[in-house]
Design a protein around this motif. Structure first.
Motif, PDB file in Angstrom:
ATOM      1  N   ILE A   6      81.197 -46.207 -62.629  1.00 13.03           N
ATOM      2  CA  ILE A   6      80.346 -47.230 -62.011  1.00 13.03           C
ATOM      3  C   ILE A   6      80.986 -47.727 -60.717  1.00 13.03           C
ATOM      4  CG2 ILE A   6      79.460 -49.575 -62.293  1.00 13.03           C
ATOM      5  CD1 ILE A   6      79.094 -48.912 -65.279  1.00 13.03           C
ATOM      6  N   ILE A   7      82.277 -48.001 -60.760  1.00 15.94           N
ATOM      7  CA  ILE A   7      82.974 -48.446 -59.545  1.00 15.94           C
ATOM      8  C   ILE A   7      82.941 -47.360 -58.475  1.00 15.94           C
ATOM      9  CG2 ILE A   7      85.234 -49.104 -58.607  1.00 15.94           C
ATOM     10  CD1 ILE A   7      85.802 -50.438 -61.306  1.00 15.94           C
ATOM     11  N   ILE A   8      83.096 -46.112 -58.875  1.00 15.16           N
ATOM     12  CA  ILE A   8      83.062 -44.997 -57.921  1.00 15.16           C
ATOM     13  C   ILE A   8      81.707 -44.928 -57.225  1.00 15.16           C
ATOM     14  CG2 ILE A   8      83.032 -42.473 -57.769  1.00 15.16           C
ATOM     15  CD1 ILE A   8      85.263 -42.485 -59.897  1.00 15.16           C
ATOM     16  N   VAL A   9      80.639 -44.991 -57.988  1.00 11.60           N
ATOM     17  CA  VAL A   9      79.302 -44.878 -57.406  1.00 11.60           C
ATOM     18  C   VAL A   9      78.995 -46.078 -56.515  1.00 11.60           C
ATOM     19  CG1 VAL A   9      76.845 -44.852 -57.963  1.00 11.60           C
ATOM     20  CG2 VAL A   9      78.415 -43.386 -59.226  1.00 11.60           C
ATOM     21  N   VAL A  10      79.299 -47.280 -56.980  1.00  9.53           N
ATOM     22  CA  VAL A  10      79.012 -48.482 -56.190  1.00  9.53           C
ATOM     23  C   VAL A  10      79.818 -48.474 -54.892  1.00  9.53           C
ATOM     24  CG1 VAL A  10      79.268 -51.000 -56.145  1.00  9.53           C
ATOM     25  CG2 VAL A  10      78.283 -49.884 -58.139  1.00  9.53           C
ATOM     26  N   SER A  11      81.084 -48.110 -54.967  1.00  8.01           N
ATOM     27  CA  SER A  11      81.907 -48.131 -53.759  1.00  8.01           C
ATOM     28  C   SER A  11      81.476 -47.071 -52.757  1.00  8.01           C
ATOM     29  CB  SER A  11      83.387 -47.979 -54.116  1.00  8.01           C
ATOM     30  OG  SER A  11      83.625 -46.717 -54.694  1.00  8.01           O
ATOM     31  N   ILE A  12      81.061 -45.898 -53.207  1.00  5.23           N
ATOM     32  CA  ILE A  12      80.628 -44.873 -52.254  1.00  5.23           C
ATOM     33  C   ILE A  12      79.283 -45.248 -51.637  1.00  5.23           C
ATOM     34  CG2 ILE A  12      79.421 -43.225 -53.744  1.00  5.23           C
ATOM     35  CD1 ILE A  12      81.955 -42.269 -51.100  1.00  5.23           C
ATOM     36  N   VAL A  13      78.400 -45.898 -52.404  1.00  7.13           N
ATOM     37  CA  VAL A  13      77.123 -46.358 -51.849  1.00  7.13           C
ATOM     38  C   VAL A  13      77.368 -47.445 -50.804  1.00  7.13           C
ATOM     39  CG1 VAL A  13      75.014 -47.631 -52.413  1.00  7.13           C
ATOM     40  CG2 VAL A  13      75.702 -45.687 -53.813  1.00  7.13           C
ATOM     41  N   LEU A  14      78.268 -48.391 -51.089  1.00  6.98           N
ATOM     42  CA  LEU A  14      78.578 -49.430 -50.113  1.00  6.98           C
ATOM     43  C   LEU A  14      79.272 -48.857 -48.880  1.00  6.98           C
ATOM     44  CD1 LEU A  14      79.698 -52.368 -52.404  1.00  6.98           C
ATOM     45  CD2 LEU A  14      77.637 -52.233 -51.007  1.00  6.98           C
ATOM     46  N   TYR A  15      80.106 -47.857 -49.071  1.00  7.97           N
ATOM     47  CA  TYR A  15      80.760 -47.197 -47.947  1.00  7.97           C
ATOM     48  C   TYR A  15      79.711 -46.599 -46.998  1.00  7.97           C
ATOM     49  CZ  TYR A  15      83.482 -43.765 -45.345  1.00  7.97           C
ATOM     50  OH  TYR A  15      84.049 -43.018 -44.347  1.00  7.97           O
ATOM     51  N   ILE A  16      78.751 -45.889 -47.562  1.00  7.83           N
ATOM     52  CA  ILE A  16      77.693 -45.297 -46.753  1.00  7.83           C
ATOM     53  C   ILE A  16      76.850 -46.382 -46.095  1.00  7.83           C
ATOM     54  CG2 ILE A  16      75.586 -43.896 -46.859  1.00  7.83           C
ATOM     55  CD1 ILE A  16      77.037 -42.252 -49.052  1.00  7.83           C
ATOM     56  N   TYR A  17      76.570 -47.458 -46.830  1.00  5.75           N
ATOM     57  CA  TYR A  17      75.783 -48.565 -46.279  1.00  5.75           C
ATOM     58  C   TYR A  17      76.460 -49.160 -45.041  1.00  5.75           C
ATOM     59  CZ  TYR A  17      73.909 -53.254 -45.757  1.00  5.75           C
ATOM     60  OH  TYR A  17      73.384 -54.406 -45.250  1.00  5.75           O
ATOM     61  N   TYR A  18      77.754 -49.421 -45.142  1.00  5.16           N
ATOM     62  CA  TYR A  18      78.464 -50.015 -44.015  1.00  5.16           C
ATOM     63  C   TYR A  18      78.599 -49.049 -42.844  1.00  5.16           C
ATOM     64  CZ  TYR A  18      79.548 -54.137 -46.750  1.00  5.16           C
ATOM     65  OH  TYR A  18      79.461 -55.275 -47.482  1.00  5.16           O
ATOM     66  N   LYS A  19      78.733 -47.764 -43.114  1.00  5.14           N
ATOM     67  CA  LYS A  19      78.796 -46.790 -42.022  1.00  5.14           C
ATOM     68  C   LYS A  19      77.459 -46.697 -41.290  1.00  5.14           C
ATOM     69  CE  LYS A  19      82.976 -45.301 -41.889  1.00  5.14           C
ATOM     70  NZ  LYS A  19      83.799 -45.474 -40.701  1.00  5.14           N
ATOM     71  N   VAL A  20      76.349 -46.801 -42.013  1.00  9.47           N
ATOM     72  CA  VAL A  20      75.038 -46.812 -41.370  1.00  9.47           C
ATOM     73  C   VAL A  20      74.835 -48.117 -40.605  1.00  9.47           C
ATOM     74  CG1 VAL A  20      72.547 -46.818 -41.816  1.00  9.47           C
ATOM     75  CG2 VAL A  20      74.016 -45.175 -42.984  1.00  9.47           C
ATOM     76  N   ALA A  21      75.345 -49.219 -41.139  1.00  5.03           N
ATOM     77  CA  ALA A  21      75.219 -50.512 -40.453  1.00  5.03           C
ATOM     78  C   ALA A  21      75.951 -50.498 -39.121  1.00  5.03           C
ATOM     79  CB  ALA A  21      75.748 -51.632 -41.342  1.00  5.03           C
ATOM     80  N   ILE A  22      77.019 -49.734 -39.015  1.00  6.20           N
ATOM     81  CA  ILE A  22      77.738 -49.610 -37.743  1.00  6.20           C
ATOM     82  C   ILE A  22      76.825 -49.002 -36.687  1.00  6.20           C
ATOM     83  CG2 ILE A  22      79.610 -48.385 -36.565  1.00  6.20           C
ATOM     84  CD1 ILE A  22      81.218 -48.630 -39.151  1.00  6.20           C
ATOM     85  N   LEU A  23      76.031 -48.023 -37.085  1.00  6.58           N
ATOM     86  CA  LEU A  23      75.143 -47.358 -36.130  1.00  6.58           C
ATOM     87  C   LEU A  23      73.994 -48.254 -35.679  1.00  6.58           C
ATOM     88  CD1 LEU A  23      74.924 -43.882 -37.855  1.00  6.58           C
ATOM     89  CD2 LEU A  23      76.333 -44.512 -35.899  1.00  6.58           C
ATOM     90  N   LYS A  24      73.604 -49.205 -36.521  1.00  4.71           N
ATOM     91  CA  LYS A  24      72.447 -50.053 -36.211  1.00  4.71           C
ATOM     92  C   LYS A  24      72.772 -51.217 -35.287  1.00  4.71           C
ATOM     93  CE  LYS A  24      69.744 -49.129 -40.323  1.00  4.71           C
ATOM     94  NZ  LYS A  24      69.055 -49.719 -41.466  1.00  4.71           N
ATOM     95  N   THR A  25      74.004 -51.614 -35.202  1.00  8.88           N
ATOM     96  CA  THR A  25      74.370 -52.776 -34.390  1.00  8.88           C
ATOM     97  C   THR A  25      74.983 -52.337 -33.063  1.00  8.88           C
ATOM     98  OG1 THR A  25      75.561 -54.856 -34.367  1.00  8.88           O
ATOM     99  CG2 THR A  25      76.632 -53.029 -35.460  1.00  8.88           C
ATOM    100  N   LYS A  26      74.811 -53.171 -32.063  1.00 12.32           N
ATOM    101  CA  LYS A  26      75.355 -52.878 -30.736  1.00 12.32           C
ATOM    102  C   LYS A  26      76.610 -53.702 -30.427  1.00 12.32           C
ATOM    103  CE  LYS A  26      72.002 -50.136 -29.585  1.00 12.32           C
ATOM    104  NZ  LYS A  26      72.188 -48.782 -30.033  1.00 12.32           N
ATOM    105  N   ASP A  27      76.825 -54.785 -31.150  1.00  7.53           N
ATOM    106  CA  ASP A  27      77.966 -55.665 -30.916  1.00  7.53           C
ATOM    107  C   ASP A  27      79.248 -54.997 -31.399  1.00  7.53           C
ATOM    108  OD1 ASP A  27      79.481 -57.890 -30.284  1.00  7.53           O
ATOM    109  OD2 ASP A  27      79.061 -58.890 -32.197  1.00  7.53           O
ATOM    110  N   ARG A  28      80.241 -54.918 -30.534  1.00  5.51           N
ATOM    111  CA  ARG A  28      81.501 -54.242 -30.874  1.00  5.51           C
ATOM    112  C   ARG A  28      82.257 -54.967 -31.988  1.00  5.51           C
ATOM    113  NH1 ARG A  28      82.327 -49.330 -29.648  1.00  5.51           N
ATOM    114  NH2 ARG A  28      84.504 -49.633 -29.182  1.00  5.51           N
ATOM    115  N   LEU A  29      82.169 -56.302 -32.013  1.00  2.14           N
ATOM    116  CA  LEU A  29      82.854 -57.065 -33.048  1.00  2.14           C
ATOM    117  C   LEU A  29      82.222 -56.810 -34.412  1.00  2.14           C
ATOM    118  CD1 LEU A  29      85.066 -59.132 -33.676  1.00  2.14           C
ATOM    119  CD2 LEU A  29      83.383 -60.919 -33.267  1.00  2.14           C
ATOM    120  N   GLU A  30      80.902 -56.764 -34.462  1.00  2.00           N
ATOM    121  CA  GLU A  30      80.232 -56.462 -35.723  1.00  2.00           C
ATOM    122  C   GLU A  30      80.519 -55.041 -36.180  1.00  2.00           C
ATOM    123  OE1 GLU A  30      76.138 -57.626 -36.563  1.00  2.00           O
ATOM    124  OE2 GLU A  30      76.252 -58.856 -34.755  1.00  2.00           O
ATOM    125  N   GLN A  31      80.589 -54.117 -35.244  1.00  2.00           N
ATOM    126  CA  GLN A  31      80.923 -52.740 -35.603  1.00  2.00           C
ATOM    127  C   GLN A  31      82.318 -52.649 -36.206  1.00  2.00           C
ATOM    128  OE1 GLN A  31      80.392 -50.501 -32.001  1.00  2.00           O
ATOM    129  NE2 GLN A  31      78.188 -50.204 -32.364  1.00  2.00           N
TER     130      GLN A  31
END
Length: 97
Positions: A6-31
């Motif tokens: 469960i921890i493995i699946v949740v952490s890999i899903v959150l990892y992918i979520y945050y990597k996609v969030a980097i692409l969606k934002t333009k602010d360098r600090l948020e990235q």
């Protein structure tokens, strides 16, 4: 042990979520903040994977490989934790009203 998968699946899903969030934002600090959060998730994934493999196999080779994975996962987790704290302080400093 059902907790490690469960921890493995949740952490890999959150990892992918945050990597996609980097692409969606333009602010360098948020990235940088999202990158630090993804580093925490990657560290949690590596740690949980190492513990799961040792619990599942319980051999000497899985112990040695698990120790190496625990070290790498711990390094990722601790560096991400420090970076998240730093970027939170910077965001609060820049966005004072």
């Amino acid at each position: 042990m059902v907790i490690f998968p469960i921890i493995i699946v949740v952490s890999i899903v959150l990892y992918i979520y945050y990597k996609v969030a980097i692409l969606k934002t333009k602010d360098r600090l948020e990235q940088a903040y999202f990158n630090a959060r993804s580093r925490i998730c990657l560290g949690a994934f590596i740690i949980a994977f190492a513990l799961n493999q040792y619990v599942f196999y319980q051999t000497r080779i899985s112990l040695f490989i698990g120790i190496i994975f625990l070290l790498f996962g711990g390094l990722h987790f601790s560096r991400g934790w420090k970076e998240v704290g730093h970027y939170k302080k910077e965001w609060k400093r820049l966005n004072q009203f």
